[in-house]
Design a protein around this motif. Structure first.
Motif, PDB file in Angstrom:
ATOM      1  N   THR A   1      15.599  15.577  -6.048  1.00 55.35           N
ATOM      2  CA  THR A   1      14.732  14.571  -6.671  1.00 55.35           C
ATOM      3  C   THR A   1      14.621  13.343  -5.781  1.00 55.35           C
ATOM      4  N   ARG A   2      15.716  12.970  -5.137  1.00 58.49           N
ATOM      5  CA  ARG A   2      15.683  11.859  -4.179  1.00 58.49           C
ATOM      6  C   ARG A   2      14.619  12.094  -3.110  1.00 58.49           C
ATOM      7  N   THR A   3      14.598  13.311  -2.583  1.00 59.00           N
ATOM      8  CA  THR A   3      13.617  13.634  -1.540  1.00 59.00           C
ATOM      9  C   THR A   3      12.195  13.409  -2.041  1.00 59.00           C
ATOM     10  N   ASN A   4      11.915  13.847  -3.264  1.00 58.30           N
ATOM     11  CA  ASN A   4      10.583  13.663  -3.827  1.00 58.30           C
ATOM     12  C   ASN A   4      10.244  12.188  -4.009  1.00 58.30           C
ATOM     13  N   LEU A   5      11.220  11.396  -4.417  1.00 62.03           N
ATOM     14  CA  LEU A   5      10.985   9.962  -4.578  1.00 62.03           C
ATOM     15  C   LEU A   5      10.721   9.292  -3.232  1.00 62.03           C
ATOM     16  N   GLU A   6      11.439   9.720  -2.211  1.00 67.95           N
ATOM     17  CA  GLU A   6      11.225   9.161  -0.872  1.00 67.95           C
ATOM     18  C   GLU A   6       9.824   9.513  -0.361  1.00 67.95           C
ATOM     19  N   LEU A   7       9.385  10.722  -0.639  1.00 69.15           N
ATOM     20  CA  LEU A   7       8.016  11.112  -0.267  1.00 69.15           C
ATOM     21  C   LEU A   7       6.985  10.304  -1.051  1.00 69.15           C
ATOM     22  N   TYR A   8       7.321   9.965  -2.288  1.00 68.86           N
ATOM     23  CA  TYR A   8       6.432   9.126  -3.108  1.00 68.86           C
ATOM     24  C   TYR A   8       6.268   7.741  -2.475  1.00 68.86           C
ATOM     25  N   VAL A   9       7.350   7.208  -1.912  1.00 65.10           N
ATOM     26  CA  VAL A   9       7.264   5.904  -1.229  1.00 65.10           C
ATOM     27  C   VAL A   9       6.319   6.009  -0.032  1.00 65.10           C
ATOM     28  N   TRP A  10       6.421   7.107   0.735  1.00 67.72           N
ATOM     29  CA  TRP A  10       5.502   7.312   1.857  1.00 67.72           C
ATOM     30  C   TRP A  10       4.065   7.387   1.363  1.00 67.72           C
ATOM     31  N   TYR A  11       3.845   8.119   0.281  1.00 66.39           N
ATOM     32  CA  TYR A  11       2.491   8.251  -0.272  1.00 66.39           C
ATOM     33  C   TYR A  11       1.914   6.891  -0.655  1.00 66.39           C
ATOM     34  N   MET A  12       2.708   6.076  -1.349  1.00 66.33           N
ATOM     35  CA  MET A  12       2.234   4.752  -1.771  1.00 66.33           C
ATOM     36  C   MET A  12       1.993   3.850  -0.562  1.00 66.33           C
ATOM     37  N   ALA A  13       2.829   3.974   0.456  1.00 70.26           N
ATOM     38  CA  ALA A  13       2.659   3.152   1.651  1.00 70.26           C
ATOM     39  C   ALA A  13       1.390   3.537   2.405  1.00 70.26           C
ATOM     40  N   ILE A  14       1.160   4.841   2.571  1.00 72.06           N
ATOM     41  CA  ILE A  14      -0.031   5.312   3.290  1.00 72.06           C
ATOM     42  C   ILE A  14      -1.291   4.942   2.533  1.00 72.06           C
ATOM     43  N   ARG A  15      -1.237   5.040   1.210  1.00 65.79           N
ATOM     44  CA  ARG A  15      -2.403   4.695   0.393  1.00 65.79           C
ATOM     45  C   ARG A  15      -2.765   3.214   0.520  1.00 65.79           C
ATOM     46  N   SER A  16      -1.768   2.378   0.748  1.00 67.94           N
ATOM     47  CA  SER A  16      -2.002   0.932   0.865  1.00 67.94           C
ATOM     48  C   SER A  16      -1.719   0.426   2.271  1.00 67.94           C
ATOM     49  N   TRP A  17      -1.834   1.297   3.273  1.00 69.34           N
ATOM     50  CA  TRP A  17      -1.395   0.955   4.623  1.00 69.34           C
ATOM     51  C   TRP A  17      -2.026  -0.309   5.206  1.00 69.34           C
ATOM     52  N   PRO A  18      -3.351  -0.504   5.112  1.00 76.77           N
ATOM     53  CA  PRO A  18      -3.921  -1.750   5.649  1.00 76.77           C
ATOM     54  C   PRO A  18      -3.322  -2.991   4.990  1.00 76.77           C
ATOM     55  N   HIS A  19      -3.120  -2.916   3.679  1.00 74.33           N
ATOM     56  CA  HIS A  19      -2.523  -4.040   2.943  1.00 74.33           C
ATOM     57  C   HIS A  19      -1.081  -4.274   3.392  1.00 74.33           C
ATOM     58  N   VAL A  20      -0.345  -3.199   3.583  1.00 74.35           N
ATOM     59  CA  VAL A  20       1.047  -3.306   4.032  1.00 74.35           C
ATOM     60  C   VAL A  20       1.123  -3.907   5.429  1.00 74.35           C
ATOM     61  N   MET A  21       0.299  -3.417   6.344  1.00 75.41           N
ATOM     62  CA  MET A  21       0.322  -3.893   7.723  1.00 75.41           C
ATOM     63  C   MET A  21      -0.094  -5.356   7.833  1.00 75.41           C
ATOM     64  N   LYS A  22      -0.992  -5.777   6.971  1.00 69.67           N
ATOM     65  CA  LYS A  22      -1.514  -7.136   7.052  1.00 69.67           C
ATOM     66  C   LYS A  22      -0.593  -8.149   6.385  1.00 69.67           C
ATOM     67  N   ASN A  23       0.046  -7.779   5.286  1.00 65.36           N
ATOM     68  CA  ASN A  23       0.738  -8.768   4.453  1.00 65.36           C
ATOM     69  C   ASN A  23       2.258  -8.647   4.399  1.00 65.36           C
ATOM     70  N   LEU A  24       2.789  -7.458   4.622  1.00 66.90           N
ATOM     71  CA  LEU A  24       4.247  -7.335   4.596  1.00 66.90           C
ATOM     72  C   LEU A  24       4.812  -7.885   5.911  1.00 66.90           C
ATOM     73  N   PRO A  25       5.770  -8.806   5.855  1.00 64.96           N
ATOM     74  CA  PRO A  25       6.345  -9.352   7.097  1.00 64.96           C
ATOM     75  C   PRO A  25       6.780  -8.237   8.052  1.00 64.96           C
ATOM     76  N   VAL A  26       6.553  -8.467   9.334  1.00 63.11           N
ATOM     77  CA  VAL A  26       6.822  -7.436  10.342  1.00 63.11           C
ATOM     78  C   VAL A  26       8.269  -6.961  10.287  1.00 63.11           C
ATOM     79  N   VAL A  27       9.200  -7.899  10.117  1.00 63.15           N
ATOM     80  CA  VAL A  27      10.609  -7.513  10.080  1.00 63.15           C
ATOM     81  C   VAL A  27      10.881  -6.579   8.900  1.00 63.15           C
ATOM     82  N   MET A  28      10.180  -6.796   7.779  1.00 66.14           N
ATOM     83  CA  MET A  28      10.351  -5.911   6.629  1.00 66.14           C
ATOM     84  C   MET A  28       9.700  -4.554   6.873  1.00 66.14           C
ATOM     85  N   GLN A  29       8.583  -4.551   7.588  1.00 63.29           N
ATOM     86  CA  GLN A  29       7.951  -3.281   7.944  1.00 63.29           C
ATOM     87  C   GLN A  29       8.913  -2.426   8.774  1.00 63.29           C
ATOM     88  N   VAL A  30       9.521  -3.062   9.757  1.00 64.20           N
ATOM     89  CA  VAL A  30      10.415  -2.330  10.666  1.00 64.20           C
ATOM     90  C   VAL A  30      11.665  -1.850   9.940  1.00 64.20           C
TER      91      VAL A  30
END
Length: 270
Positions: A200-229
């Motif tokens: 189940t952990r694996t599925n939740l981790e994949l869910y985080v990737w899905y949400m990140a990819i779906r909002s990728w421009p927003h994440v890249m523009k607004n999430l601090p770089v250090v937090m992205q890394v």
């Protein structure tokens, strides 16, 4: 979560701003609470014969297992509530936040500060390092500190807390092994649940990737770089190495009941 917030701070804590204002106090209170639980377990555990037979290092692990199991009930409860019932978190994975998510972020920071202190203190004292566990705790503490410092990334923090759902079963697995109860139905049932929780952990981790990819421009523009890394770098390590490794080890352990952590230490000493 509302009852928990009110229990800790009354109606004041129904406001995210008030929770943020008390952030330093909440982190310190969390740290002290987990230290107190650890100390209490040292006293109460003396009543158990299994505990008294343990080596010094195993006794430390026993106390930590109790603390981790307690947090493994609290964290997932809060994380599930936040993800399911607080739409602000899932609608904006960068800036979405609530009073509950701020509260959880401060408490988790105190917990992982306690964990890192105890882990590295025991590693130095006993001259043994579990590098996988150390990496997990350091990454968790870094992410927690960044979350409370920047006040964003609460979606990832809530999911990270749900991932702690494996700790109660892991603690029970180890304690039953030490009590020589690995041949019982309880141990096998607990171990089977634990293996499924890791999947189940694996599925939740994949869910985080899905949400990140779906909002990728927003994440890249607004999430601090250090937090992205740090955040998504941690996700790579956890999703592609730590969780698969622990899933394999717990599956192997289901068919070969043994405490490989302390067995490995004994082999190295010999």
């Amino acid at each position: 979560m509302q009852w928990l917030l009110q229990a800790c701070g009354g109606d004041r804590y129904l406001s995210a701003a008030n929770v943020q204002a008390d952030g330093n106090w909440l982190m310190c209170a969390s740290f002290v609470a987990f230290c107190t639980l650890y100390a209490t377990s040292m006293i109460v555990s003396q009543a158990f014969r299994t505990y008294r037979r343990l080596s010094s290092r195993e006794k430390v692990f026993w106390h930590l297992a109790i603390v981790r199991a307690s947090f493994g009930l609290f964290g997932p409860y809060c994380g599930v509530y936040i993800i399911i019932f607080e739409d602000e978190i899932t609608s904006d994975i960068v800036f979405g936040s609530t009073a509950s998510s701020h509260f959880l972020a401060f408490v988790m920071t105190g917990f992982f500060a306690f964990e890192c202190l105890m882990l590295f203190g025991s590693n130095i004292y006993f001259r043994f390092v579990d590098w996988n566990l150390a990496a997990h705790h350091v990454l968790a503490l870094l992410n927690a500190i960044l979350t409370v410092s920047y006040g964003c990334g609460h979606f990832n923090a809530a999911i990270a807390m749900i991932l702690e759902m494996t700790t109660p079963c892991s603690a029970l697995c180890w304690m039953l092994l030490k009590a020589k109860r690995a041949d019982t139905k309880l141990w096998r049932a607990n171990q089977q649940v634990l293996v499924h929780l890791f999947h189940t952990r694996t599925n939740l981790e994949l869910y985080v990737w899905y949400m990140a990819i779906r909002s990728w421009p927003h994440v890249m523009k607004n999430l601090p770089v250090v937090m992205q890394v740090i955040s998504y770098g941690s996700l790579v390590i956890i999703n592609f190495y730590l969780t698969p490794f622990w899933t394999y080890k717990k599956t192997w352990q289901l068919f070969n009941p043994m405490d490989w952590n302390h067995t490995n230490v004994d082999k190295k000493k010999n």
